[in-house]
Each structure stands twice: as C-alpha cells, then as structure tokens.
Design a protein around this motif. Structure first.
Motif, PDB file in Angstrom:
ATOM      1  N   UNK A   1       0.845  -1.178   0.000  1.00 40.88           N
ATOM      2  CA  UNK A   1       0.000   0.000   0.000  1.00 40.88           C
ATOM      3  C   UNK A   1       0.887   1.236   0.000  1.00 40.88           C
ATOM      4  N   UNK A   2       0.357   2.368  -0.410  1.00 42.07           N
ATOM      5  CA  UNK A   2       1.149   3.599  -0.473  1.00 42.07           C
ATOM      6  C   UNK A   2       1.805   3.899   0.872  1.00 42.07           C
ATOM      7  N   UNK A   3       3.127   4.023   0.864  1.00 39.24           N
ATOM      8  CA  UNK A   3       3.853   4.411   2.069  1.00 39.24           C
ATOM      9  C   UNK A   3       4.230   3.282   2.993  1.00 39.24           C
ATOM     10  N   UNK A   4       3.856   2.040   2.659  1.00 38.70           N
ATOM     11  CA  UNK A   4       4.132   0.914   3.547  1.00 38.70           C
ATOM     12  C   UNK A   4       4.774  -0.231   2.779  1.00 38.70           C
ATOM     13  N   UNK A   5       5.632  -0.979   3.462  1.00 44.39           N
ATOM     14  CA  UNK A   5       6.199  -2.176   2.869  1.00 44.39           C
ATOM     15  C   UNK A   5       5.168  -3.291   2.820  1.00 44.39           C
ATOM     16  N   UNK A   6       5.563  -4.409   2.214  1.00 45.17           N
ATOM     17  CA  UNK A   6       4.602  -5.500   2.015  1.00 45.17           C
ATOM     18  C   UNK A   6       4.173  -6.138   3.328  1.00 45.17           C
ATOM     19  N   UNK A   7       5.067  -6.180   4.308  1.00 44.00           N
ATOM     20  CA  UNK A   7       4.722  -6.804   5.591  1.00 44.00           C
ATOM     21  C   UNK A   7       3.739  -5.939   6.383  1.00 44.00           C
ATOM     22  N   UNK A   8       4.014  -4.634   6.449  1.00 40.93           N
ATOM     23  CA  UNK A   8       3.109  -3.743   7.175  1.00 40.93           C
ATOM     24  C   UNK A   8       1.772  -3.604   6.441  1.00 40.93           C
ATOM     25  N   UNK A   9       1.800  -3.667   5.101  1.00 43.08           N
ATOM     26  CA  UNK A   9       0.551  -3.623   4.337  1.00 43.08           C
ATOM     27  C   UNK A   9      -0.342  -4.809   4.696  1.00 43.08           C
ATOM     28  N   UNK A  10       0.275  -5.983   4.818  1.00 41.17           N
ATOM     29  CA  UNK A  10      -0.496  -7.161   5.221  1.00 41.17           C
ATOM     30  C   UNK A  10      -1.105  -6.948   6.604  1.00 41.17           C
ATOM     31  N   UNK A  11      -0.317  -6.403   7.522  1.00 43.56           N
ATOM     32  CA  UNK A  11      -0.810  -6.179   8.878  1.00 43.56           C
ATOM     33  C   UNK A  11      -1.970  -5.189   8.894  1.00 43.56           C
ATOM     34  N   UNK A  12      -1.886  -4.146   8.079  1.00 44.90           N
ATOM     35  CA  UNK A  12      -2.990  -3.187   7.986  1.00 44.90           C
ATOM     36  C   UNK A  12      -4.263  -3.879   7.521  1.00 44.90           C
ATOM     37  N   UNK A  13      -4.137  -4.770   6.557  1.00 45.67           N
ATOM     38  CA  UNK A  13      -5.309  -5.492   6.047  1.00 45.67           C
ATOM     39  C   UNK A  13      -5.889  -6.428   7.117  1.00 45.67           C
ATOM     40  N   UNK A  14      -5.002  -7.079   7.854  1.00 45.65           N
ATOM     41  CA  UNK A  14      -5.458  -7.968   8.931  1.00 45.65           C
ATOM     42  C   UNK A  14      -6.265  -7.184   9.953  1.00 45.65           C
ATOM     43  N   UNK A  15      -5.778  -6.014  10.306  1.00 43.91           N
ATOM     44  CA  UNK A  15      -6.478  -5.206  11.307  1.00 43.91           C
ATOM     45  C   UNK A  15      -7.791  -4.659  10.764  1.00 43.91           C
ATOM     46  N   UNK A  16      -7.853  -4.379   9.461  1.00 37.96           N
ATOM     47  CA  UNK A  16      -9.122  -3.938   8.863  1.00 37.96           C
ATOM     48  C   UNK A  16     -10.181  -5.042   8.930  1.00 37.96           C
ATOM     49  N   UNK A  17      -9.723  -6.287   9.001  1.00 36.83           N
ATOM     50  CA  UNK A  17     -10.647  -7.410   9.168  1.00 36.83           C
ATOM     51  C   UNK A  17     -11.077  -7.584  10.628  1.00 36.83           C
ATOM     52  N   UNK A  18     -10.536  -6.757  11.513  1.00 39.35           N
ATOM     53  CA  UNK A  18     -10.873  -6.857  12.929  1.00 39.35           C
ATOM     54  C   UNK A  18     -10.077  -7.902  13.682  1.00 39.35           C
ATOM     55  N   UNK A  19      -8.983  -8.368  13.066  1.00 40.63           N
ATOM     56  CA  UNK A  19      -8.147  -9.389  13.703  1.00 40.63           C
ATOM     57  C   UNK A  19      -7.022  -8.739  14.509  1.00 40.63           C
ATOM     58  N   UNK A  20      -6.562  -9.443  15.523  1.00 44.71           N
ATOM     59  CA  UNK A  20      -5.443  -8.973  16.326  1.00 44.71           C
ATOM     60  C   UNK A  20      -4.130  -9.575  15.812  1.00 44.71           C
ATOM     61  N   UNK A  21      -3.055  -8.838  16.039  1.00 45.02           N
ATOM     62  CA  UNK A  21      -1.706  -9.287  15.692  1.00 45.02           C
ATOM     63  C   UNK A  21      -0.925  -9.375  16.995  1.00 45.02           C
ATOM     64  N   UNK A  22      -0.173 -10.450  17.155  1.00 45.81           N
ATOM     65  CA  UNK A  22       0.481 -10.723  18.435  1.00 45.81           C
ATOM     66  C   UNK A  22       1.987 -10.854  18.278  1.00 45.81           C
ATOM     67  N   UNK A  23       2.681 -10.574  19.375  1.00 46.91           N
ATOM     68  CA  UNK A  23       4.129 -10.797  19.438  1.00 46.91           C
ATOM     69  C   UNK A  23       4.447 -11.534  20.733  1.00 46.91           C
ATOM     70  N   UNK A  24       5.355 -12.499  20.634  1.00 49.55           N
ATOM     71  CA  UNK A  24       5.807 -13.231  21.828  1.00 49.55           C
ATOM     72  C   UNK A  24       7.236 -12.804  22.138  1.00 49.55           C
TER      73      UNK A  24
END
Length: 208
Positions: A158-181
């Motif tokens: 997406x404009x201004x974001x790399x492919x990894x952060x773009x994926x994360x933005x889409x995940x969050x638009x789906x209402x999903x959470x992203x986690x880190x251990x």
C-alpha cells in the motif's frame, strides 16, 4: 495438520540462516518453500498462493537473514494453539538506528504513513501490537484466505508501507489482532564493513 515454511529471498541466503533451518524442530512432513524474486512482495504473494491453494493449515514466514533457536517453530505453533491467528517472534532492525521490528502504531495520518516501534514491552507474556515485520511470523492459513478474499493479493504494498506492514494493515481492517511473543527472541543477521580501522581497533588502536 499441514505446515509450510515460507522463505522469500533474492538469490542467496545467509549461512547462519541455513544452519538455523537445518537444526530447527519441525513437524513431520513440513514443506520448506523458497521463492526467489527481486520484489519481496511478489515472492510473498506467490508463497501465500501456494499455502492457500495446496491446502496447508499453518505457515511459518522466515526472512533469509534471521538466526534462531531450534524450538522457534514449536513455540510459535504453541502460541497459535492458544487461539491466535498470527504471532511474531521478537527481533530488531539490522541497520542503525536499531529498534524493534514490532510496532505500536501503523496507520495513515492524513497523507503521511505513521509507523512507530514499541518502546516498552512485557518480557514474559504475549502482547497485542499494531504490526510486525515478517522476519519470523507464524499464522493460520485461514487468515491468508480471508485477507485474499477481501483485498486480493495479500502482500501487495500500500502507499507508504512495505509488504509486511501492508499485510498487517489489512489484517487489522478485518478486525483481527496481531500478536508478538517477546519470550521468543531471534537474531537479525547484519552486515559490517571490515577495513584497516577495524583491524586497528581490535589491535588496540596502534598501527602495526
């Protein structure tokens, strides 16, 4: 359960990465899929298509410049067993200024992309984040299916974001959470310049 290890790369991988993969515990029948491309997002999209179309259940994304312990896959898989869809290990950038590749904010503010790394984090528990780099991330393939069904190619930038952060933005638009251990620390293999100054510093600063 059918597992895939997905490795996007250009034309070479680090020796330390190869050694880590060779020594990693992985479920029987796990497939290692490597896709070489000068465009990282293209490689990721092709690997995502393979994971979805060939009936895999879980995919471990690994960048080819990471070093990790043999139990990496076991521990990330256990985090998914607790009901999560996507979870990342914890690691830092390999270039200065060094900061976590784990982000507390990832959004578009007006026309400006805003990406802020975490500054403080729990040491002994999984925590919710805005986005992660994809150096060592495990996810349910169902999540890939949902992102693809809603947005098309999941890793197209997406404009201004790399492919990894773009994926994360889409995940969050789906209402999903992203986690880190943060209990799962992995190393980012960097590059250093070796010259006479390096030699002299190691010798104590004096000329030979």
């Amino acid at each position: 359960m059918k597992y895939m290890i997905a490795v996007p790369c250009m034309d070479m991988v680090h020796t330390l990465f190869f050694a880590s993969v060779a020594g990693m515990h992985r479920p029987e029948g796990t497939e290692i899929a490597v896709c070489s491309s000068s465009l990282v997002y293209d490689a990721r999209n092709k690997l995502a298509h393979k994971a979805v179309s060939e009936g895999f259940d879980r995919v471990l994304w690994l960048d080819s410049d990471m070093r990790f312990a043999p139990d990496l896959m076991d521990r990330l898989d256990a985090d998914l067993e607790d009901g999560r869809d996507i979870v990342s290990a914890f690691y830092f950038t390999r270039k200065n200024p060094v900061h976590p590749c784990i982000f507390r904010e990832c959004s578009m503010v007006g026309n400006t992309p805003t990406v802020l790394p975490v500054e403080g984090w729990p040491r002994d528990s999984v925590f919710d984040v805005a986005a992660v780099g994809f150096g060592a991330v495990m996810m349910r393939v169902d999540l890939l299916r949902q992102v693809h069904a809603t947005f098309g190619r999941p890793f197209s930038p997406m404009d201004g974001f790399g492919e990894d952060l773009s994926f994360c933005l889409r995940v969050r638009q789906l209402g999903k959470q992203i986690w880190c251990d943060p209990r799962i620390m992995v190393d980012h293999v960097g590059l250093t310049i070796i010259n006479e100054q390096t030699y002299l510093q190691q010798k104590g600063g004096g000329r030979p």
